[in-house]
Design a protein around this motif. Sequence first.
Motif, PDB file in Angstrom:
ATOM      1  N   MET A 119       0.945  -1.241  -0.021  1.00  0.00           N
ATOM      2  CA  MET A 119      -0.068  -0.078  -0.098  1.00  0.00           C
ATOM      3  C   MET A 119       0.826   1.314   0.048  1.00  0.00           C
ATOM      4  N   PHE A 120       0.582   2.335  -0.662  1.00  0.00           N
ATOM      5  CA  PHE A 120       1.183   3.431  -1.034  1.00  0.00           C
ATOM      6  C   PHE A 120       0.132   4.439  -0.870  1.00  0.00           C
ATOM      7  N   GLY A 121       0.106   5.162   0.535  1.00  0.00           N
ATOM      8  CA  GLY A 121      -1.053   5.947   0.798  1.00  0.00           C
ATOM      9  C   GLY A 121      -0.711   7.355   0.204  1.00  0.00           C
ATOM     10  N   GLU A 122      -1.812   8.144  -0.388  1.00  0.00           N
ATOM     11  CA  GLU A 122      -1.788   9.417  -0.872  1.00  0.00           C
ATOM     12  C   GLU A 122      -3.160   9.952  -0.733  1.00  0.00           C
ATOM     13  N   GLY A 123      -3.001  11.386  -1.065  1.00  0.00           N
ATOM     14  CA  GLY A 123      -4.490  12.244  -1.333  1.00  0.00           C
ATOM     15  C   GLY A 123      -5.167  11.937   0.116  1.00  0.00           C
ATOM     16  N   PRO A 124      -4.986  12.384   1.149  1.00  0.00           N
ATOM     17  CA  PRO A 124      -5.924  12.210   2.093  1.00  0.00           C
ATOM     18  C   PRO A 124      -6.764  13.345   2.201  1.00  0.00           C
ATOM     19  N   LEU A 125      -8.173  12.990   2.487  1.00  0.00           N
ATOM     20  CA  LEU A 125      -9.222  13.874   2.389  1.00  0.00           C
ATOM     21  C   LEU A 125     -10.121  13.732   3.560  1.00  0.00           C
ATOM     22  N   TRP A 126     -10.105  14.613   4.582  1.00  0.00           N
ATOM     23  CA  TRP A 126     -11.160  14.523   5.892  1.00  0.00           C
ATOM     24  C   TRP A 126     -12.219  14.985   5.728  1.00  0.00           C
ATOM     25  N   ASP A 127     -13.281  14.194   5.708  1.00  0.00           N
ATOM     26  CA  ASP A 127     -14.852  14.590   5.525  1.00  0.00           C
ATOM     27  C   ASP A 127     -15.282  14.937   6.930  1.00  0.00           C
ATOM     28  N   HIS A 128     -15.065  16.148   7.374  1.00  0.00           N
ATOM     29  CA  HIS A 128     -15.347  16.407   8.804  1.00  0.00           C
ATOM     30  C   HIS A 128     -16.807  16.439   9.357  1.00  0.00           C
ATOM     31  N   PRO A 129     -17.884  16.678   8.627  1.00  0.00           N
ATOM     32  CA  PRO A 129     -19.184  16.520   8.837  1.00  0.00           C
ATOM     33  C   PRO A 129     -19.596  15.226   9.149  1.00  0.00           C
ATOM     34  N   ASN A 130     -18.954  14.195   8.486  1.00  0.00           N
ATOM     35  CA  ASN A 130     -19.292  12.688   8.547  1.00  0.00           C
ATOM     36  C   ASN A 130     -18.390  11.943   9.381  1.00  0.00           C
ATOM     37  N   GLY A 131     -17.083  12.529   9.710  1.00  0.00           N
ATOM     38  CA  GLY A 131     -16.126  11.842  10.678  1.00  0.00           C
ATOM     39  C   GLY A 131     -15.401  10.856  10.180  1.00  0.00           C
ATOM     40  N   GLN A 132     -15.199  11.023   8.772  1.00  0.00           N
ATOM     41  CA  GLN A 132     -14.596   9.879   7.969  1.00  0.00           C
ATOM     42  C   GLN A 132     -13.285  10.746   7.269  1.00  0.00           C
ATOM     43  N   LEU A 133     -12.390   9.432   6.757  1.00  0.00           N
ATOM     44  CA  LEU A 133     -11.128  10.010   6.117  1.00  0.00           C
ATOM     45  C   LEU A 133     -11.288   9.243   4.894  1.00  0.00           C
ATOM     46  N   TYR A 134     -10.974   9.879   3.534  1.00  0.00           N
ATOM     47  CA  TYR A 134     -10.817   9.145   2.469  1.00  0.00           C
ATOM     48  C   TYR A 134      -9.217   9.445   2.083  1.00  0.00           C
ATOM     49  N   PHE A 135      -8.793   8.007   1.355  1.00  0.00           N
ATOM     50  CA  PHE A 135      -7.288   8.256   0.984  1.00  0.00           C
ATOM     51  C   PHE A 135      -7.147   7.190  -0.103  1.00  0.00           C
TER      52      PHE A 135
END
Length: 80
Positions: free
Chosen positions: A1-17
Motif C-alpha cells: 500500500m502506498f497512501g496518498e491524497g488524504p481527504l478529511w470529511d469533517h461533517p461525517n467524521g471519516q477519512l478518504y485516502f
Amino acid sequence: MFGEGPLWDHPNGQLYFVDIIGDTIWRWRPGVGKEVVVRPSGKANGLTFDKQRRILVAGWGGRTVWRLDADGTATPLCTK
C-alpha cells in the motif's frame, strides 16, 4: 500500500485516502475501519471536495480529473 491524497470529511467524521499501488480509493470510519470506495481508481493520487461535497479525483494513470457522484458514478471532468 502506498497512501496518498488524504481527504478529511469533517461533517461525517471519516477519512478518504488513495492507495496508488493498489489502485483503490478507501474510506476509513471510526468503529468500522477501512472500506473500498472505488477499485480500480485510475491510479488516483489526489482527492478534494467540490462545492456540493462530491469527491473530485486526480488520476495520473489516465491523466484525468473526475468526480465521484453519490450513486458511485464516475463523471470525467478533464481528460488528456
